[in-house]
Write a protein that holds these residues in place. Structure first.
Motif, short mmCIF file in Angstrom:
data_model
loop_
_atom_site.label_atom_id
_atom_site.label_comp_id
_atom_site.label_asym_id
_atom_site.label_seq_id
_atom_site.Cartn_x
_atom_site.Cartn_y
_atom_site.Cartn_z
N THR A 1 0.78 -1.21 -0.16
CA THR A 1 0.02 0.11 -0.06
C THR A 1 0.92 0.99 0.09
OG1 THR A 1 -0.07 0.26 2.45
CG2 THR A 1 -1.71 -1.29 1.31
N LYS A 2 0.13 2.34 -0.50
CA LYS A 2 1.19 3.70 -0.48
C LYS A 2 1.49 3.92 1.25
CE LYS A 2 -1.31 6.05 -4.06
NZ LYS A 2 -1.87 7.11 -4.36
N PHE A 3 0.92 3.38 2.11
CA PHE A 3 1.29 3.84 3.60
C PHE A 3 2.65 2.85 3.74
CE2 PHE A 3 1.56 1.84 7.82
CZ PHE A 3 1.70 3.09 8.72
N GLN A 4 2.76 1.62 3.11
CA GLN A 4 3.95 0.79 3.33
C GLN A 4 5.15 1.16 2.26
OE1 GLN A 4 1.44 -2.82 2.79
NE2 GLN A 4 2.92 -3.65 4.29
N LEU A 5 4.77 1.78 1.34
CA LEU A 5 5.90 1.89 0.48
C LEU A 5 6.45 3.60 0.11
CD1 LEU A 5 7.68 0.82 -1.94
CD2 LEU A 5 5.85 0.97 -3.47
N TYR A 6 7.51 3.75 0.37
CA TYR A 6 8.22 4.98 -0.04
C TYR A 6 9.27 4.82 -1.07
CZ TYR A 6 10.54 9.48 0.65
OH TYR A 6 11.19 10.70 0.26
N ILE A 7 9.21 5.48 -2.28
CA ILE A 7 10.20 5.29 -3.22
C ILE A 7 11.12 6.53 -3.28
CG2 ILE A 7 10.50 5.06 -5.72
CD1 ILE A 7 8.02 3.68 -5.91
N LEU A 8 12.35 6.39 -3.01
CA LEU A 8 13.38 7.36 -3.04
C LEU A 8 14.43 7.22 -4.23
CD1 LEU A 8 15.18 9.45 -1.58
CD2 LEU A 8 16.00 7.80 -0.11
N ARG A 9 14.54 8.39 -5.06
CA ARG A 9 15.19 8.25 -6.20
C ARG A 9 16.83 8.51 -5.59
NH1 ARG A 9 14.39 10.71 -11.55
NH2 ARG A 9 15.50 12.26 -10.88
N TYR A 10 17.65 7.72 -6.08
CA TYR A 10 19.07 7.98 -5.36
C TYR A 10 19.59 9.35 -5.92
CZ TYR A 10 24.22 7.37 -5.29
OH TYR A 10 25.75 7.52 -5.27
N GLU A 11 19.31 9.66 -6.99
CA GLU A 11 19.85 11.11 -7.65
C GLU A 11 19.20 12.14 -6.93
OE1 GLU A 11 20.33 7.76 -10.69
OE2 GLU A 11 18.74 8.52 -9.24
N ASP A 12 18.00 11.96 -6.52
CA ASP A 12 17.35 13.24 -5.77
C ASP A 12 17.93 13.26 -4.44
OD1 ASP A 12 15.57 13.57 -7.84
OD2 ASP A 12 13.99 12.62 -6.69
N LEU A 13 18.26 12.35 -3.70
CA LEU A 13 18.93 12.21 -2.29
C LEU A 13 20.28 12.98 -2.37
CD1 LEU A 13 18.87 11.41 0.61
CD2 LEU A 13 20.10 9.23 -0.27
N VAL A 14 20.96 12.61 -3.57
CA VAL A 14 22.42 13.10 -3.69
C VAL A 14 22.37 14.54 -3.93
CG1 VAL A 14 24.34 13.05 -5.16
CG2 VAL A 14 23.44 10.91 -4.55
N LEU A 15 21.43 14.97 -4.98
CA LEU A 15 21.37 16.68 -5.15
C LEU A 15 20.77 17.29 -4.05
CD1 LEU A 15 20.43 16.16 -8.84
CD2 LEU A 15 22.65 16.67 -8.05
N ASP A 16 19.81 17.02 -3.16
CA ASP A 16 19.21 17.70 -2.26
C ASP A 16 18.75 16.80 -1.14
OD1 ASP A 16 17.96 19.61 -0.73
OD2 ASP A 16 16.66 20.02 -2.21
N HIS A 17 20.09 16.48 -0.40
CA HIS A 17 19.58 15.55 0.61
C HIS A 17 18.91 15.91 1.92
CE1 HIS A 17 23.18 17.61 2.33
NE2 HIS A 17 22.81 17.42 3.61
N VAL A 18 18.97 17.23 1.94
CA VAL A 18 18.07 17.89 3.41
C VAL A 18 16.66 17.59 3.07
CG1 VAL A 18 17.49 19.93 4.56
CG2 VAL A 18 19.99 19.13 4.16
N ALA A 19 16.28 18.21 1.75
CA ALA A 19 14.93 18.04 1.22
C ALA A 19 14.27 16.66 1.40
CB ALA A 19 14.61 18.72 0.13
N LYS A 20 14.93 15.80 0.94
CA LYS A 20 14.67 14.32 0.87
C LYS A 20 14.64 13.61 2.05
CE LYS A 20 13.28 12.87 -2.13
NZ LYS A 20 11.94 13.14 -3.03
N ILE A 21 15.42 14.06 2.95
CA ILE A 21 15.51 13.34 4.41
C ILE A 21 14.40 13.89 5.04
CG2 ILE A 21 16.62 13.41 6.47
CD1 ILE A 21 19.28 13.11 4.86
N LYS A 22 14.06 15.01 5.09
CA LYS A 22 12.91 15.78 5.91
C LYS A 22 11.60 14.94 5.14
CE LYS A 22 14.67 20.10 7.13
NZ LYS A 22 14.27 21.66 6.94
N GLU A 23 11.59 14.97 4.06
CA GLU A 23 10.30 14.29 3.40
C GLU A 23 10.26 12.75 3.94
OE1 GLU A 23 9.64 12.49 -1.06
OE2 GLU A 23 9.53 15.04 -1.24
N LEU A 24 11.27 11.95 3.90
CA LEU A 24 11.20 10.52 4.02
C LEU A 24 10.89 10.67 5.73
CD1 LEU A 24 11.81 7.55 3.94
CD2 LEU A 24 14.39 8.17 4.10
N PHE A 25 11.60 11.40 6.56
CA PHE A 25 11.08 11.45 8.02
C PHE A 25 9.56 11.65 8.22
CE2 PHE A 25 15.09 11.49 10.92
CZ PHE A 25 15.71 10.66 10.15
#
Length: 238
Positions: free
Chosen positions: A138-162
């Motif tokens: 389900t959407k609740f269970q799955l978070y898709i993280l693009r490696y490239e997005d994490l490298v280019l803006d790790h702060v934004a992606k980490i906050k989104e993931l958390f």
């Protein structure tokens, strides 16, 4: 501080493989298992979730971590035991890291001293298993993280993931990451201390240099072939 991860310990993988071999007994090539093999395998399967939970609890106790909310197991080859993980932990949540397969091929080749064609077949096998599995989540269970997005803006992606995990991002977490952003992850131990010579680290970002590395390492023919073979995946994520 709220998350306890192990780095490729392979707990789920090891138990999964043990359970499979136990069911076959001596047929699996072990010197054990003359009778009641399937019953022993079934017993291991029933006990596995609690064994794994107890293991992570011991790590948390060892590290004096009283505020752990999530524990997690990371391994690239968890693709071979996903159904076991899903059966053991039906409410688990999954962070699925996707990356340009052409770059993955270069990474696999470097790690295993393989040719690019063999490495591409390995990527196809692994990604096929993961792609098939995520459709059961389900959407609740799955978070898709693009490696490239994490490298280019790790702060934004980490906050989104958390945020997806309903966790705050303490400043000390971002500060720790900022000090390590230019360091190869394999040189970091569990205490977030860095081993090895870091001279010149401030002038080199190994993560950013890993983006589009295929343009430097693949021949034009290989790049075209892999792009064609992975067209559906590339279109889906890129």
């Amino acid at each position: 501080p709220a998350i306890l991860m192990t780095n490729e310990t392979g707990v789920c993988l090891q138990l999964h493989n043990l359970i499979l071999k136990a069911a076959q007994g001596r047929v699996a090539g072990t010197p054990f298992g003359k009778e009641y093999c399937e019953l022993w395998s079934s017993q291991l399967n029933v006990a596995a979730p609690q064994v794994i939970r107890d293991y992570y609890h011991r790590i948390a106790t060892l590290e004096q971590r009283q505020n752990v909310i999530y524990w997690g197991d990371k391994h690239p080859h968890n693709d071979t035991c996903l159904l076991s993980i899903q059966r053991w932990f039906p409410h688990a949540r999954y962070i699925y890291v996707v990356r340009d397969p052409r770059d993955v091929v270069c990474s696999i080749s470097q790690m295993n001293s393989w040719g690019h064609e063999r490495s591409f077949k390995e990527w196809q096998r692994i990604s096929s298993n993961y792609e098939h599995f995520i459709y059961s989540l389900t959407k609740f269970q799955l978070y898709i993280l693009r490696y490239e997005d994490l490298v280019l803006d790790h702060v934004a992606k980490i906050k989104e993931l958390f945020g997806w995990l309903n966790l705050d991002v303490p400043d000390r977490v971002l500060d720790s990451i900022a000090t390590l952003i230019n360091v190869q992850a394999h040189s970091i131990n569990r205490n977030m201390e860095v081993s090895g010579n870091l001279s010149g680290a401030k002038n080199h970002n190994p993560q950013k240099s890993s983006l589009s590395r295929w343009k430097r390492e693949l021949t034009q023919e290989q790049a075209k072939l892999f792009e064609l073979e992975a067209a559906e995946y590339l279109s889906k994520y890129y």
